[in-house]
Structure formats: C-alpha cells, structure tokens
Design a protein around this motif. Sequence first.
Motif, PDB file in Angstrom:
ATOM      1  N   GLY A   1      52.628  42.461  24.617  1.00 24.09           N
ATOM      2  CA  GLY A   1      51.982  42.285  23.316  1.00 24.09           C
ATOM      3  C   GLY A   1      52.849  42.876  22.221  1.00 24.09           C
ATOM      4  N   ALA A   2      52.420  42.673  20.995  1.00 26.03           N
ATOM      5  CA  ALA A   2      53.148  43.221  19.843  1.00 26.03           C
ATOM      6  C   ALA A   2      52.142  43.664  18.801  1.00 26.03           C
ATOM      7  N   VAL A   3      52.066  44.970  18.592  1.00 23.62           N
ATOM      8  CA  VAL A   3      51.181  45.516  17.562  1.00 23.62           C
ATOM      9  C   VAL A   3      52.075  46.019  16.434  1.00 23.62           C
ATOM     10  N   ILE A   4      51.920  45.398  15.272  1.00 25.73           N
ATOM     11  CA  ILE A   4      52.812  45.678  14.144  1.00 25.73           C
ATOM     12  C   ILE A   4      51.985  46.267  13.002  1.00 25.73           C
ATOM     13  N   ARG A   5      52.429  47.400  12.475  1.00 30.08           N
ATOM     14  CA  ARG A   5      51.658  48.110  11.451  1.00 30.08           C
ATOM     15  C   ARG A   5      51.511  47.264  10.187  1.00 30.08           C
ATOM     16  N   GLY A   6      50.306  47.257   9.649  1.00 33.16           N
ATOM     17  CA  GLY A   6      50.046  46.570   8.384  1.00 33.16           C
ATOM     18  C   GLY A   6      49.615  47.575   7.342  1.00 33.16           C
ATOM     19  N   ALA A   7      48.859  47.105   6.355  1.00 33.43           N
ATOM     20  CA  ALA A   7      48.486  47.965   5.235  1.00 33.43           C
ATOM     21  C   ALA A   7      47.244  48.807   5.513  1.00 33.43           C
ATOM     22  N   THR A   8      46.573  48.526   6.635  1.00 35.54           N
ATOM     23  CA  THR A   8      45.312  49.232   6.932  1.00 35.54           C
ATOM     24  C   THR A   8      45.457  50.003   8.240  1.00 35.54           C
ATOM     25  N   PRO A   9      44.468  50.846   8.573  1.00 35.61           N
ATOM     26  CA  PRO A   9      44.544  51.611   9.845  1.00 35.61           C
ATOM     27  C   PRO A   9      44.300  50.763  11.095  1.00 35.61           C
TER      28      PRO A   9
END
Length: 154
Positions: free
Chosen positions: A80-88
């Motif tokens: 998988g790929a979890v990529i940080r965005g603007a929210t928690p």
Amino acid sequence: MYTEIIGTLEGQDKRFAIVVSRFNDFITGRLLEGALDCFTRHGGNEKNITVVRVPGAFEIPPVAARLAKSGAYNAVICLGAVIRGATPHFDYVAAQAAKGIAQAAFACDVPVIFGILTTENIEQAVERAGTKSGNKGWDAMISALEMADLSKKI
Ligand code: INI
C-alpha cells in the motif's frame, strides 16, 4: 559452535497472497510489479500468486489476517501507499495499517509482510516505487521469501 537457522530466497513451490490497495494505485501498481518481478526472478511461478485488491491501506489488515489463517499460503504480503496530506487522516490510516498488520503477523502461523509506504509526499513515494530508492514491493517479496523458508525451519 552455535546453531544458526536462516531462511533462503527460493520461490520454487512457494504460494503467496498479495493484498494490494487501490488508493494511490499509480504507486501501489508499481509495488506489485516489483514484488512479482522479484518472485519470478527467484524461481517462483506467477500461477502460485493470488492478488487481492482492497480499497485502501486501512482495509489491508483484516483481509491479510483471513488469508494468512486460510492455510493456503506460505506468506501474505501487504502492499500500500499512505501519503501525507493536509489533514491528520494520514496518521490514522498509517497507524492502523501498521498496527493491524503487526496483529495479523502475531495471530497467524504464516509470515505477514509489511510493504506499505508511509511518506511525507508523492515524490518520496515515487522514489520508493521503482525509481531512485529502489522498489519496496521487491523488498517486501524478498522478506516474504526469507520468512516463508525460515518459518518452516523454526
Ligand atoms: N488509503 C491509502 O491507502 N493511502 C492513503 O494515503 C490514504 N489517505 O491518505 O487518505 C488512504 N485513505 C483511505 C483509507 O485507507 C480507507 O480506504 C478509507 O478510509 C475507507 O475505510
């Protein structure tokens, strides 16, 4: 003189399930390609691979646990790929995926491999999906091959 137990990297006669999330598919698709390439280059046959697709990384652990408990596979690989965005949101998804996969690994008799990227941005994910930092899908398959053999010996 000590006794040493090590796992070898042989794909022959190994059956693996790969759980791969569709979220950030442009990354996870490359991780899957890397894992399959690694498997065949180590003597594995693609007919012994089952790919299970789930919506996102959050959904990976329960599916991985069910596959591991089925007894049909020598290892289960989670991609998988979890990529940080603007929210928690990132923190919740990444933490649950890691914790859930660890729980599945402890609860099951077959190795459950953590091949989920957790990155600050898309560039870091691209670097780890077949460009300058290698391919973490390939690395996850190497771990699966080693652990599948090791778990037969211990
Ligand atoms: N799922 C991912 O696999 N990667 C992400 O980066 C991501 N972000 O950032 O939102 C993500 N979210 C979806 C999540 O995994 C679940 O599919 C969704 O919450 C439904 O349960």
